[in-house]
Design a protein around this motif. Structure first.
Motif, PDB file in Angstrom:
ATOM      1  N   UNK A  57     -20.874 -40.546  21.671  1.00  0.00           N
ATOM      2  CA  UNK A  57     -21.244 -39.474  22.281  1.00  0.00           C
ATOM      3  C   UNK A  57     -20.960 -39.980  23.788  1.00  0.00           C
ATOM      4  N   UNK A  58     -20.450 -41.167  23.847  1.00  0.00           N
ATOM      5  CA  UNK A  58     -20.198 -41.597  25.490  1.00  0.00           C
ATOM      6  C   UNK A  58     -21.248 -41.851  26.244  1.00  0.00           C
ATOM      7  N   UNK A  59     -22.277 -42.746  25.589  1.00  0.00           N
ATOM      8  CA  UNK A  59     -23.410 -42.917  26.136  1.00  0.00           C
ATOM      9  C   UNK A  59     -23.977 -44.451  25.948  1.00  0.00           C
ATOM     10  N   UNK A  60     -23.926 -45.103  27.085  1.00  0.00           N
ATOM     11  CA  UNK A  60     -24.085 -46.412  26.955  1.00  0.00           C
ATOM     12  C   UNK A  60     -25.893 -46.639  26.486  1.00  0.00           C
ATOM     13  N   UNK A  61     -26.111 -47.289  25.453  1.00  0.00           N
ATOM     14  CA  UNK A  61     -27.524 -47.235  24.818  1.00  0.00           C
ATOM     15  C   UNK A  61     -28.482 -47.881  25.779  1.00  0.00           C
ATOM     16  N   UNK A  62     -28.083 -48.695  26.696  1.00  0.00           N
ATOM     17  CA  UNK A  62     -29.384 -49.242  27.555  1.00  0.00           C
ATOM     18  C   UNK A  62     -29.546 -48.168  28.850  1.00  0.00           C
ATOM     19  N   UNK A  63     -28.829 -47.135  28.706  1.00  0.00           N
ATOM     20  CA  UNK A  63     -29.312 -46.196  29.956  1.00  0.00           C
ATOM     21  C   UNK A  63     -30.541 -45.452  29.445  1.00  0.00           C
ATOM     22  N   UNK A  64     -31.336 -44.795  30.522  1.00  0.00           N
ATOM     23  CA  UNK A  64     -32.606 -44.091  30.436  1.00  0.00           C
ATOM     24  C   UNK A  64     -32.268 -42.541  30.414  1.00  0.00           C
ATOM     25  N   UNK A  65     -33.131 -42.021  29.832  1.00  0.00           N
ATOM     26  CA  UNK A  65     -33.017 -40.640  29.545  1.00  0.00           C
ATOM     27  C   UNK A  65     -32.805 -39.839  30.740  1.00  0.00           C
ATOM     28  N   UNK A  66     -33.627 -40.221  31.810  1.00  0.00           N
ATOM     29  CA  UNK A  66     -33.405 -39.799  33.010  1.00  0.00           C
ATOM     30  C   UNK A  66     -32.092 -39.559  33.810  1.00  0.00           C
ATOM     31  N   UNK A  67     -31.283 -40.413  33.228  1.00  0.00           N
ATOM     32  CA  UNK A  67     -30.067 -40.591  33.942  1.00  0.00           C
ATOM     33  C   UNK A  67     -28.868 -39.589  33.143  1.00  0.00           C
ATOM     34  N   UNK A  68     -29.180 -38.802  32.083  1.00  0.00           N
ATOM     35  CA  UNK A  68     -28.294 -38.111  31.364  1.00  0.00           C
ATOM     36  C   UNK A  68     -28.183 -36.798  31.740  1.00  0.00           C
ATOM     37  N   UNK A  69     -27.074 -36.097  31.836  1.00  0.00           N
ATOM     38  CA  UNK A  69     -26.808 -34.834  32.302  1.00  0.00           C
ATOM     39  C   UNK A  69     -26.993 -33.913  30.978  1.00  0.00           C
ATOM     40  N   UNK A  70     -27.117 -32.469  31.197  1.00  0.00           N
ATOM     41  CA  UNK A  70     -27.104 -31.631  30.201  1.00  0.00           C
ATOM     42  C   UNK A  70     -26.116 -31.844  29.245  1.00  0.00           C
ATOM     43  N   UNK A  71     -24.921 -32.044  29.797  1.00  0.00           N
ATOM     44  CA  UNK A  71     -23.444 -31.992  28.973  1.00  0.00           C
ATOM     45  C   UNK A  71     -23.881 -33.309  28.063  1.00  0.00           C
ATOM     46  N   UNK A  72     -24.080 -34.394  28.491  1.00  0.00           N
ATOM     47  CA  UNK A  72     -24.460 -35.618  27.760  1.00  0.00           C
ATOM     48  C   UNK A  72     -25.445 -35.452  26.506  1.00  0.00           C
ATOM     49  N   UNK A  87     -25.375 -36.646  16.645  1.00  0.00           N
ATOM     50  CA  UNK A  87     -26.723 -36.974  15.686  1.00  0.00           C
ATOM     51  C   UNK A  87     -26.512 -35.845  14.674  1.00  0.00           C
ATOM     52  N   UNK A  88     -26.317 -34.586  14.668  1.00  0.00           N
ATOM     53  CA  UNK A  88     -26.419 -33.597  14.007  1.00  0.00           C
ATOM     54  C   UNK A  88     -25.322 -33.977  12.759  1.00  0.00           C
ATOM     55  N   UNK A  89     -24.070 -34.323  13.430  1.00  0.00           N
ATOM     56  CA  UNK A  89     -23.023 -34.310  12.525  1.00  0.00           C
ATOM     57  C   UNK A  89     -23.285 -35.783  11.716  1.00  0.00           C
ATOM     58  N   UNK A  90     -23.972 -36.465  11.998  1.00  0.00           N
ATOM     59  CA  UNK A  90     -24.454 -37.692  11.046  1.00  0.00           C
ATOM     60  C   UNK A  90     -25.793 -37.511  10.315  1.00  0.00           C
ATOM     61  N   UNK A  91     -26.139 -36.219  10.451  1.00  0.00           N
ATOM     62  CA  UNK A  91     -27.456 -35.858   9.605  1.00  0.00           C
ATOM     63  C   UNK A  91     -28.569 -36.188   9.862  1.00  0.00           C
ATOM     64  N   UNK A  92     -28.737 -36.448  11.295  1.00  0.00           N
ATOM     65  CA  UNK A  92     -29.997 -37.183  12.037  1.00  0.00           C
ATOM     66  C   UNK A  92     -30.701 -35.934  12.658  1.00  0.00           C
TER      67      UNK A  92
END
Ligand code: SAM
Length: 272
Positions: free
Chosen positions: A243-258, A266-271
């Motif tokens: 999804x283009x997201x570094x796992x060490x980031x915190x939720x508060x840094x993610x944009x709506x697009x991200x 996650x949905x595509x992977x059935x999660x």
């Protein structure tokens, strides 16, 4: 006497009343829905500006006062009840059939600000904008950008449905009685289409909530507790990277697009 439990802080300043009404951009073709008219100070201004006004008041004791204050205005309707229990679609169909656009304009009871605003937005009512006096701190959270301390699931929920804009900060002296928190007027321009494509809104908002469950934790740790088991937890990091997201980031840094991309992956992977 005022009912504190109903968030009764009445506006007494003409300047601020005018500012609120002006921010809604009403004219003689439009409708206004007011929540909590109190003794009708804002309602009267709305009546002088809009084609039709409906005001919903929960406190029965205020009805005779409202009737008297609003007697000169035939195009104003006062409904008695709890706005959260009202079928708003039905209200729109019956009261606003003859207008081009509708704004919600209110000095909200602060104890129910978020439930009221989220219902107005989630119901996808045909609204042009929402101009409301709310607690300053809540206004700041609604309008916050990624990476700031005020940014959270409320910012994302509000910004998914609307474009928020702080109109002004309001001194406590414009109210009787004065509230013990700071206030602000915010305008939410309701979006006709969401800012990003979201496959499954419920899943998207679950991902958002989970990501902010513990603010100090990384996105990876927060998602792990909500969506993953021992068996599949190894798939989390690759999915985040996909999804283009570094796992060490915190939720508060993610944009709506991200968040939208993350939910889709996650949905595509059935999660879910
Ligand atoms: N509009 C008036 C003014 O600006 O002076 C009064 C605003 S006062 C902050 C909030 C009003 O909302 C009160 O009149 C209160 O009785 C009413 N109210 C509280 N909870 C409500 C609810 N759930 N549904 C409808 N009205 C409610």
């Amino acid at each position: 006497s005022f009912k504190k439990s109903l968030g009764q802080n009445f506006l007494i300043d003409q300047n601020i009343l005018n500012k609120i009404v002006n921010a809604a951009g009403l004219d003689e073709t439009k409708g206004a829905l007011e929540i909590g008219p109190g003794i009708g100070a804002l309602t009267e201004k709305l009546a002088q500006t809009a084609k039709v006004v409906t005001a919903v008041e929960i406190d029965q004791r205020l009805l005779p006062i409202l009737e008297e204050v609003l007697a000169p205005y035939e195009h104003v309707k006062v409904r008695h009840g709890d706005v959260l229990k009202l079928d708003l679609r039905e209200v729109f169909a019956s009261d606003f059939a003859g207008v081009s656009k509708v704004s919600v304009v209110a000095n909200l009871p602060y104890y129910v600000t978020t439930p009221i605003l989220m219902r107005l937005l989630e119901d996808k009512l045909p609204l042009e904008n929402i101009v409301v006096m709310i607690q300053k701190e809540v206004a700041e959270r609604m309008a916050a950008s990624p990476g700031t301390k005020d940014y959270g699931s409320l910012s994302i929920a509000v910004q998914y449905y609307s474009e928020p804009e702080l109109v002004c900060i309001v001194p406590n002296t414009v109210f009787i009685p004065q509230p013990n928190v700071e206030s602000a007027v915010i305008r939410l321009r309701v979006r006709e289409v969401p800012p990003v494509e979201v496959v499954d809104e419920q899943h998207f908002f679950e991902v958002v909530h989970a990501s902010f469950a513990q603010r100090r934790k990384t996105i990876s740790n927060n998602l792990k507790s909500r969506f993953f088991t021992k068996e599949n937890r190894d798939t989390l990091e690759p999915l985040l990277l996909q999804a283009g997201i570094e796992p060490s980031r915190r939720g508060e840094t993610l944009s709506i697009e991200e968040f939208a991309r993350l939910s889709a992956v996650l949905l595509e992977a059935g999660i879910s």
